[in-house]
Scaffold this active site. Structure first.
Site, short mmCIF file in Angstrom:
data_model
loop_
_atom_site.label_atom_id
_atom_site.label_comp_id
_atom_site.label_asym_id
_atom_site.label_seq_id
_atom_site.Cartn_x
_atom_site.Cartn_y
_atom_site.Cartn_z
N ARG A 185 -12.41 -14.71 -1.43
CA ARG A 185 -11.49 -15.36 -0.49
C ARG A 185 -12.22 -16.24 0.53
O ARG A 185 -11.61 -17.15 1.09
CB ARG A 185 -10.62 -14.31 0.21
CG ARG A 185 -9.56 -13.77 -0.73
CD ARG A 185 -8.62 -12.79 -0.07
NE ARG A 185 -7.56 -12.45 -1.01
CZ ARG A 185 -6.77 -11.38 -0.91
NH1 ARG A 185 -6.93 -10.54 0.09
NH2 ARG A 185 -5.82 -11.17 -1.80
N SER A 205 0.84 -1.21 0.00
CA SER A 205 0.00 0.00 0.00
C SER A 205 0.87 1.26 0.00
O SER A 205 0.59 2.23 -0.73
CB SER A 205 -0.89 0.03 1.23
OG SER A 205 -1.79 -1.03 1.20
N ASP A 242 -6.57 -8.05 4.71
CA ASP A 242 -5.80 -8.86 3.76
C ASP A 242 -5.21 -10.12 4.39
O ASP A 242 -4.63 -10.94 3.69
CB ASP A 242 -4.65 -8.01 3.18
CG ASP A 242 -5.18 -6.93 2.26
OD1 ASP A 242 -6.31 -7.09 1.74
OD2 ASP A 242 -4.48 -5.92 2.07
N ARG A 270 -13.46 -7.19 -10.93
CA ARG A 270 -13.67 -6.54 -9.63
C ARG A 270 -14.52 -5.27 -9.75
O ARG A 270 -14.47 -4.56 -10.76
CB ARG A 270 -12.31 -6.26 -8.98
CG ARG A 270 -11.59 -7.59 -8.73
CD ARG A 270 -10.31 -7.44 -7.99
NE ARG A 270 -10.52 -6.96 -6.64
CZ ARG A 270 -9.54 -6.59 -5.82
NH1 ARG A 270 -8.29 -6.65 -6.24
NH2 ARG A 270 -9.79 -6.17 -4.61
C1 S3P Z 1 -5.65 -1.37 0.12
C2 S3P Z 1 -6.90 -1.41 0.71
C3 S3P Z 1 -7.64 -2.65 0.94
C4 S3P Z 1 -6.74 -3.87 0.81
C5 S3P Z 1 -5.85 -3.80 -0.40
C6 S3P Z 1 -4.95 -2.58 -0.31
C7 S3P Z 1 -5.01 -0.07 -0.07
O1 S3P Z 1 -8.64 -2.78 -0.05
O2 S3P Z 1 -7.53 -5.04 0.77
O3 S3P Z 1 -5.02 -4.95 -0.46
O4 S3P Z 1 -3.79 -0.05 -0.35
O5 S3P Z 1 -5.69 0.96 0.06
P1 S3P Z 1 -10.12 -2.14 0.17
O6 S3P Z 1 -10.00 -0.69 0.19
O7 S3P Z 1 -10.92 -2.62 -1.00
O8 S3P Z 1 -10.58 -2.72 1.46
#
Ligand code: S3P
Length: 750
Positions: free
Chosen positions: A660, A336, A629, A436
């Site tokens: 998942r 992230s 995650d 998605r």
């Molecule tokens: C992320 C937010 C999460 C996470 C993804 C990374 C991010 O997704 O599952 O792996 O970097 O902002 P969501 O915002 O869909 O929950």
């Protein structure tokens, strides 16, 4: 007519090769050695060539008179015209009668448009027995002396059949080439000439021009004496046959001129950049070109790029851990934070240095997207990236759609950021990303004034129309999503007024923290975060901590293998990400944090995990977004725990890289664990994991979670479709092996 003869081979049919240069001679000799024809006949006007052809075993029969030789041919035989490109029409003109008799004819000229035009002129239409062809093989050496029977092995031959080509003749020619080891592909004539102009003809023209320029200079002897390495590599192809290249240049004039004009334009720009000491421009060209070249190399080697596009699969085969796990390791950088560092670094004024950058497919997709939009980015090299920020309004239109692979974060965050640019963009992704949901960003962005078209059902591709004026909105997120929050905040940087986002539960706040690091004011009031559009970002340095989501696999692994003791170094322990530690501790895990520090606004620590008996729990719902995650591997912890683990309120898991909940429930059940999927969670009874086989569905975290399960299984586990592990955790198998995992990687061709 002079006739010479060698001993006959055994197969049926005859091959007649007209012109015994490097290509014709090599084909004749290879066909003869492999016995693919009963008889190989060679025609050449030169007696010395014919003599050598026989002496060197290139042909069975050598003839000087083509017309007389044609009488020997029957239906089903093959004739190959291997004379210089401009001489092909004259030779072809003599073959009308044998084509009518059912003989297949092909050629080897490097240009196909001129050959097809000549054939159509000669015969009124393309004869159905004539299959234009082009072997992509050669050497700077030419003539019969250079003949090499392995010349075509693992090389491509492009055939350019036309509308009325007969399948029977096409098959004959195809078989001739595959028999000598070549891979045959088909292409339309025009496409062939354009592709070859760019990839072969232009480089040859350039090499000849460079050598000629230097050769014409005074004192060229001195120059050539010192012209080693680069000059030699670059100009190797200027040693090729001049007549052949003369013919090619004239036969493919149009396509070569288009490419030459483009290159001339690039050279003029480079000239001016050098003249004006424009380092930015020079670095831009050189870094982009190097990346592009590495990218071609990866594609050719079927490495990660193809893995990400699912053309080549890797499966894992795990064996139970023979001993406790141990070690001090640092897992790769936080995904992230890596994404966000590229985005904000590109929009900032000045140079941003990033260290610890995750060189995984997902964050590389973001990096490449900004390169495509003209940002000069040096690296990555061992996690170090230098971004020459363009400022808020310096991005340029990309040359084509931005391909974001498997990365939902790239697509959703970029949707916000690109909604405010002056140019249009198209965002695409791989099979998983293409399924998605994107309306969660497209709809609130539309409320801000963005114009975004989605594919069917609000899915990718996204077409983002530039030139819109955005306004700030007050938005309550319908789901706890850091991606949606971040997309709106990034659009908000460009919007008029305030953009305020309220979240139903705290989600990762890296965007807000990093904006602060780049000097952009962000306010938080309770569960609402807001910013004013219109300010600037100022470059800064970013140290990316190790990704807690990757560390999680080792936390569970060390917990469930008795006697284990693993320390994970420099892990990001941002409070919005530590659900996995909280949940494991509630289950009884032995986890301690050491050396806590703050790096660039993000808390990090070393995390020590020792094995401990785990017990099933009902997972507190407030922990769900903080561990979103990490659930796949937490489910493995639950399978190894005493008693029942219940998860509620996690419907978001159904729209990740895979569903998942279902993927894990199916896999666990097939390994003998009682797991019941619910619409918003799962119920898992701890038990004994058996060996077996599971499908990761191309989801990196499912693949790694089952690799962890393999440590405690009673037999081997085959985990299918693991290539996408490279999206978040390059080097997973080797790092895991260092701590005591037993994982074998099995390559599988599609
Ligand atoms: C992320 C937010 C999460 C996470 C993804 C990374 C991010 O997704 O599952 O792996 O970097 O902002 P969501 O915002 O869909 O929950």
């Amino acid at each position: 007519m002079s006739t010479f003869t060698n001993e006959n081979a055994s197969a049926s049919g005859q091959l007649l090769v007209i012109g015994l240069g490097l290509i014709g001679g090599s084909l004749a000799r290879a066909s003869r050695e492999r016995g693919s024809f009963a008889q190989v006949i060679g025609v050449s006007r030169r007696a010395s060539t014919l003599k050598l052809a026989l002496e060197n075993g290139v042909v069975d029969h050598a003839e000087s008179d083509l017309t007389a030789t044609l009488d020997l041919l029957k239906a089903g035989d093959v004739v190959v015209i291997a004379v210089p490109t401009l001489s092909v029409p004259a030779t072809l003109a003599q073959l009308g009668e044998i084509m009518a008799r059912g003989v297949s004819v092909t050629d080897v000229a490097s240009v196909k448009g001129s050959v097809v035009a000549a054939a159509t002129d000669l015969f009124g239409s393309m004869p159905d027995a004539f299959i234009p062809g082009h072997p992509i093989a050669g050497s700077e050496r030419s003539g019969i002396e250079a003949v090499n029977p392995s010349l075509f092995v693992d090389h491509r031959v492009i055939l350019t059949p036309c509308e009325n080509t007969s399948p029977k003749h096409l098959d004959n020619v195809r078989r001739m080439w595959t028999a000598v080891g070549a891979t045959v592909t088909e292409m339309p004539v025009d496409e062939h000439d354009e592709v070859l102009a760019a990839t072969s003809h232009l480089p040859h023209v350039l090499a000849y021009a460079l050598v000629d320029t230097l050769a014409k200079m005074e004192d060229n002897r001195e120059i050539f004496r010192y012209a080693a390495g680069g000059f030699r590599d670059f100009t190797r192809i200027a040693g090729s046959d001049p007549l052949m290249w003369h013919d090619i240049a004239l036969s493919n004039r149009k396509a070569i001129l288009v490419m030459l004009d483009r290159l001339t334009d690039s050279l003029a720009k480079l000239r001016s950049a050098i003249d004006h000491k424009d380092s930015e421009y020079l670095l831009g060209v050189f870094t982009r070109a190097r990346e592009a070249r590495n990218h071609f190399a990866k594609m050719l080697e079927c490495k990660s790029y193809l893995e990400a596009t699912n053309m080549n699969h890797i499966d894992y085969q795990t064996s139970p851990a023979p001993a406790p796990l141990s070690g001090h390791i640092r897992v790769p950088g936080d995904k992230s934070i890596s994404h966000r560092s590229m985005m904000l670094g590109s929009l900032a004024k000045g140079m941003t240095e990033v260290t610890g950058f995750l060189e995984g497919e997902d964050s590389l997709a973001t990096l490449q997207a900004f390169r495509d939009m003209g940002v000069v980015i040096e690296g990555p090299s061992q996690g170090r990236v230098l971004i020459h920020g363009t400022g808020m309004h310096g991005l340029q239109p990309p040359p084509g759609p931005l391909y974001l692979g498997n990365s939902g974060t790239s697509m959703r965050l970029l949707a916000g950021l690109l909604a405010a640019q002056s140019f249009d963009t198209v965002l695409t992704g791989d099979a998983s990303l293409s399924k998605r949901p994107m309306n969660r960003v497209a709809l609130p962005l539309a409320e801000m004034g963005a114009v975004i078209e989605t594919g069917d059902g609000g899915r990718p591709p996204l077409t983002i129309r530039g030139g819109q004026k955005l306004r700030g909105i007050v938005y309550r997120l319908p789901m706890a999503s850091a991606q949606v929050k971040s997309a709106l905040l990034l659009a908000g940087l460009y919007a008029e007024g305030t953009t305020a986002v309220t979240e139903p539960a705290p989600t990762r706040d890296h965007t807000e923290r990093m904006l602060g690091g780049f000097g952009y004011r962000v306010d938080r009031q309770g569960d609402t975060v807001s910013l004013e559009g219109g300010s600037e970002l100022t470059a800064t340095n970013i140290d990316v901590p190790a990704d807690i989501s990757s560390a999680a696999f080792f936390m569970v692994a060390a917990s469930i293998v008795p006697g284990s003791d693993i320390t994970l170094e420099h892990v990001g322990i941002n409070p919005t990400r530590i659900g996995v530690i909280n949940i494991l501790k509630l289950m009884g895990a032995d986890i301690t944090l050491k050396n806590p520090q703050n790096v660039g606004g993000e808390p990090v620590a070393d995390v020590r995990v020792r094995s401990a008996p785990l017990a099933g729990i009902t997972i507190p719902e407030d922990q769900v977004p903080l561990a979103i995650d990490e659930f796949p591997v937490l489910f493995v912890a639950a399978a190894c725990a005493r008693g029942t683990t219940i998860l509620n309120g996690a419907e978001e898991l159904r729209v990740k890289e895979s569903d998942r909940i279902q993927a894990m429930a199916d896999g666990l059940v097939s390994l003998g664990i009682k797991a019941t999927a619910k619409s918003d969670g799962i119920i898992i009874e701890g038990g004994v994991i058996s060996g077996g086989s599971v499908d990761s569905l191309g989801d990196h975290r499912i693949a790694m979670a089952f690799a962890v399960a393999g440590l405690r299984s009673q037999g081997e586990i085959l985990i299918r479709d693991c290539s996408n592990v490279a999206t978040s955790f390059p080097g997973f198998v080797s790092l895991a092996s260092q701590t005591g995992f037993k994982i074998q990687e099995l390559a599988r061709q599609n």
